[in-house]
Design a protein around this motif. Structure first.
Motif, PDB file in Angstrom:
ATOM      1  N   UNK A  74     -45.363  -6.515  62.038  1.00  0.00           N
ATOM      2  CA  UNK A  74     -45.606  -5.104  61.792  1.00  0.00           C
ATOM      3  C   UNK A  74     -46.358  -4.899  60.493  1.00  0.00           C
ATOM      4  N   UNK A  75     -47.134  -3.811  60.421  1.00  0.00           N
ATOM      5  CA  UNK A  75     -47.912  -3.506  59.222  1.00  0.00           C
ATOM      6  C   UNK A  75     -47.607  -2.099  58.737  1.00  0.00           C
ATOM      7  N   UNK A  76     -47.979  -1.822  57.495  1.00  0.00           N
ATOM      8  CA  UNK A  76     -47.739  -0.500  56.916  1.00  0.00           C
ATOM      9  C   UNK A  76     -48.323   0.575  57.827  1.00  0.00           C
ATOM     10  N   UNK A 135     -64.720  -6.404  54.497  1.00  0.00           N
ATOM     11  CA  UNK A 135     -65.787  -5.405  54.564  1.00  0.00           C
ATOM     12  C   UNK A 135     -65.220  -4.011  54.287  1.00  0.00           C
ATOM     13  N   UNK A 136     -65.951  -3.200  53.529  1.00  0.00           N
ATOM     14  CA  UNK A 136     -65.418  -1.894  53.143  1.00  0.00           C
ATOM     15  C   UNK A 136     -65.623  -0.811  54.193  1.00  0.00           C
ATOM     16  N   UNK A 137     -66.705  -0.882  54.985  1.00  0.00           N
ATOM     17  CA  UNK A 137     -66.983   0.193  55.928  1.00  0.00           C
ATOM     18  C   UNK A 137     -65.874   0.359  56.981  1.00  0.00           C
ATOM     19  N   UNK A 138     -65.342  -0.722  57.566  1.00  0.00           N
ATOM     20  CA  UNK A 138     -64.249  -0.545  58.528  1.00  0.00           C
ATOM     21  C   UNK A 138     -62.999   0.091  57.905  1.00  0.00           C
ATOM     22  N   UNK A 139     -62.840  -0.028  56.587  1.00  0.00           N
ATOM     23  CA  UNK A 139     -61.643   0.479  55.916  1.00  0.00           C
ATOM     24  C   UNK A 139     -61.853   1.875  55.316  1.00  0.00           C
ATOM     25  N   UNK A 140     -62.934   2.538  55.665  1.00  0.00           N
ATOM     26  CA  UNK A 140     -63.236   3.882  55.161  1.00  0.00           C
ATOM     27  C   UNK A 140     -62.229   4.902  55.684  1.00  0.00           C
ATOM     28  N   UNK A 141     -62.208   6.075  55.056  1.00  0.00           N
ATOM     29  CA  UNK A 141     -61.426   7.200  55.571  1.00  0.00           C
ATOM     30  C   UNK A 141     -62.357   8.400  55.735  1.00  0.00           C
ATOM     31  N   UNK A 143     -54.182  -6.292  63.550  1.00  0.00           N
ATOM     32  CA  UNK A 143     -53.993  -5.764  62.208  1.00  0.00           C
ATOM     33  C   UNK A 143     -55.152  -4.841  61.834  1.00  0.00           C
ATOM     34  N   UNK A 144     -54.821  -3.715  61.236  1.00  0.00           N
ATOM     35  CA  UNK A 144     -55.836  -2.798  60.729  1.00  0.00           C
ATOM     36  C   UNK A 144     -55.911  -2.963  59.212  1.00  0.00           C
ATOM     37  N   UNK A 160     -53.642 -13.280  56.504  1.00  0.00           N
ATOM     38  CA  UNK A 160     -55.030 -13.722  56.606  1.00  0.00           C
ATOM     39  C   UNK A 160     -55.791 -12.905  57.645  1.00  0.00           C
ATOM     40  N   UNK A 161     -55.082 -12.391  58.646  1.00  0.00           N
ATOM     41  CA  UNK A 161     -55.725 -11.614  59.700  1.00  0.00           C
ATOM     42  C   UNK A 161     -55.808 -10.124  59.424  1.00  0.00           C
ATOM     43  N   UNK A 162     -55.464  -9.691  58.219  1.00  0.00           N
ATOM     44  CA  UNK A 162     -55.549  -8.268  57.899  1.00  0.00           C
ATOM     45  C   UNK A 162     -56.987  -7.780  58.094  1.00  0.00           C
ATOM     46  N   UNK A 163     -57.157  -6.704  58.877  1.00  0.00           N
ATOM     47  CA  UNK A 163     -58.496  -6.216  59.200  1.00  0.00           C
ATOM     48  C   UNK A 163     -59.083  -6.828  60.459  1.00  0.00           C
ATOM     49  N   UNK A 164     -58.287  -7.598  61.200  1.00  0.00           N
ATOM     50  CA  UNK A 164     -58.767  -8.270  62.415  1.00  0.00           C
ATOM     51  C   UNK A 164     -59.252  -7.281  63.473  1.00  0.00           C
ATOM     52  N   UNK A 165     -58.635  -6.132  63.564  1.00  0.00           N
ATOM     53  CA  UNK A 165     -58.972  -5.190  64.641  1.00  0.00           C
ATOM     54  C   UNK A 165     -60.376  -4.622  64.515  1.00  0.00           C
TER      55      UNK A 165
END
Length: 483
Positions: free
Chosen positions: A98-100, A471-477, A182-183, A166-171
């Motif tokens: 599970x993730x935050x 990468x920063x773009x996938x993590x934008x809001x 993981x997002x 290590x897979x954080x941001x995999x999605x």
């Protein structure tokens, strides 16, 4: 090693939201004022997990309501995990992953256990601390380390460490890759307390020279037919700052976070921080060959940066441990495909959250953008904020709380930027961090067909395991502003 795996029916928890959004937000709001002050205060109690009367402050699953429920929820079920960790989005319950759930987690320096991600490969073992021993193999000599010895025969240290799957941001990979989706939330920052591994190895006259390795294995394997989760850690790192950690934020580790003891490797990806530690072995190479076939899967096959369409080959040793440097060298055919060790520079916005509607403060007409940034063994030098989707950038302010007696060299830093939006409308907010070596987060993740081998041209390479995405773009809001 006295491990008990509780039989249970596997729950289909993949992608399941952990309760209603309202319940999660209510929990997070309740935690906000406690997140830093309470957790840091707990560090002053390093080595203690009970009050003056010997009563535990919290149960082993992180619950602190003191309820005695005759119908306890069954471990390995979604209901159990949601109840014990209400701040997480549950991806699976057996094993627990599970993730935050909310970006608000990344408004704070300390991540409470209830919001700290969980990444397990088998169901967490229920271990009796009094009976548990860690087997330390030193060539012809084998030593059994009891928890009593680990806790009380050496010095005690506390470190702030940003633990990231290590897979954080995999999605965010396209085409998508297998594994937990993981997002942004498979990362957390906690105060870990334990015993320096260097002192234990010195006590038993281990060979700790450069070029040696320490194999670490967990006690979560269900049967002799299953692969043992194990990692090889270079001795240079072991002697520098690794701990046998038994507390998290001043409390005993929860079952899901590795109770009673885990290896703590500050600044490195979570896969190196072996939970339910049961075996250590000093070696002159990484796990390699038929002798280690049951152990080396997650060292030699998985957690390798398989970029450019290449498959990972097995190696006895490497000399470079910085993951980004390994990637660059591998792209030049001067190094094997990178092993996931030191973390890449990265940042996450905590506020405002995704699809939020915000209004400037009455006092100064500004919106405060806050978040966290980290760079593994390296320091974060700069964090920049863009409110127009990456067209223009402004520097944010970096700050970190002062904590006496805590080594924070492996932790994230908080950042803040005061934004003065001039009109109503929709905005895209991005953050990007740069480390002390001048390495900046790239904009996007490349497509598989690009066959990119390392970070270049402002892009992160498509990676077969979905690992290390910074990468920063996938993590934008994206937010709406109402003036």
């Amino acid at each position: 090693m006295s491990t008990e795996h509780t039989p249970n029916e596997r729950a289909n928890g993949s992608g399941t939201e952990n309760g209603s959004t309202t319940d999660t937000k209510r929990f997070l709001k309740r935690r906000r004022f406690m997140a830093t002050a309470g957790a840091v205060a707990g560090v002053a109690l390093a080595g203690c997990s009970a009050d003056e009367d010997g009563e535990a402050d919290a149960d082993e699953n992180g619950d602190d309501d003191g309820d005695d429920d005759d119908e306890a929820l069954e471990r390995g079920t979604t209901e159990y995990l949601e109840d014990a960790y209400p701040g997480l989005t549950v991806h699976s319950a057996d094993p627990e992953n599970g993730e935050a759930a909310e970006r608000e987690t990344y408004m704070n320096y300390i991540t409470p256990a209830e919001e700290h991600f969980i990444r397990n490969r088998y169901l967490s073992p229920d271990i009796d601390e009094d009976d548990h021993e860690v087997e330390l193999r030193l060539g012809d000599e084998t030593v059994e380390l009891s928890m009593e010895e680990i806790k009380h025969s050496y010095s005690t240290e506390s470190v702030a460490h940003t633990m990231q799957c290590t897979g954080n941001g995999r999605s965010y990979f396209e085409p998508e890759v297998g594994g937990n989706p993981w997002a942004f939330g498979a990362v957390g920052n906690a105060i870990w307390t334990g015993t320096p591994v260097s002192e234990i190895l010195a006590e038993y006259d281990a060979d700790t020279s450069d070029g040696m390795w320490l194999m670490a294995a967990g006690d979560d394997v269900p049967s002799e037919d299953d692969q043992v989760f194990a990692r090889s850690i270079p001795m240079q790192k072991v002697m520098e700052d690794c701990l046998l950690a038994y507390q998290m934020n001043g409390q005993d580790l929860t079952i899901e976070h590795g109770h009673p003891v885990r290896l703590l490797v500050p600044g490195w990806y979570g896969c190196n921080n072996i939970k339910w530690l049961s075996e250590l072995e000093v070696m002159d190479m990484m796990m390699y060959g038929d002798e280690w076939e049951r152990y080396y899967n997650w060292q030699q096959n998985s957690y390798r940066m398989e970029t450019g369409g290449r498959d990972a080959e097995h190696h006895e040793e490497i000399e470079e441990f910085d993951t980004r440097e390994q990637m660059d060298l591998a792209a030049e055919d001067a190094h094997p495909l990178a092993y996931a060790y030191d973390q890449l520079v990265k940042s996450v916005i905590g506020y405002p959250g995704e699809d939020a509607t915000v209004s400037p403060r009455a006092a100064d007409g500004r919106v405060e953008i806050v978040g966290v940034a980290w760079a593994g063994d390296d320091a974060v030098e700069v964090v920049e904020i863009s409110t127009d989707g990456g067209e223009t950038w402004e520097n944010a302010e970096l700050f970190t709380p002062e904590m006496s007696g805590v080594d924070d060299s492996g932790s994230w830093q908080q950042f803040r930027y005061l934004w003065n939006p001039e009109e109503d409308g929709e905005y895209v907010i991005c953050s990007r961090a740069t480390d002390e070596l001048g390495r900046t987060q790239p904009r996007e993740v490349a497509h598989e067909d690009d066959e990119l081998e390392t970070i270049e041209n402002d892009a992160f390479p498509w990676e077969a395991g979905g690992y290390a995405n910074n990468a920063y773009w996938p993590h934008r809001v994206e937010v709406d502003v109402e003036l």
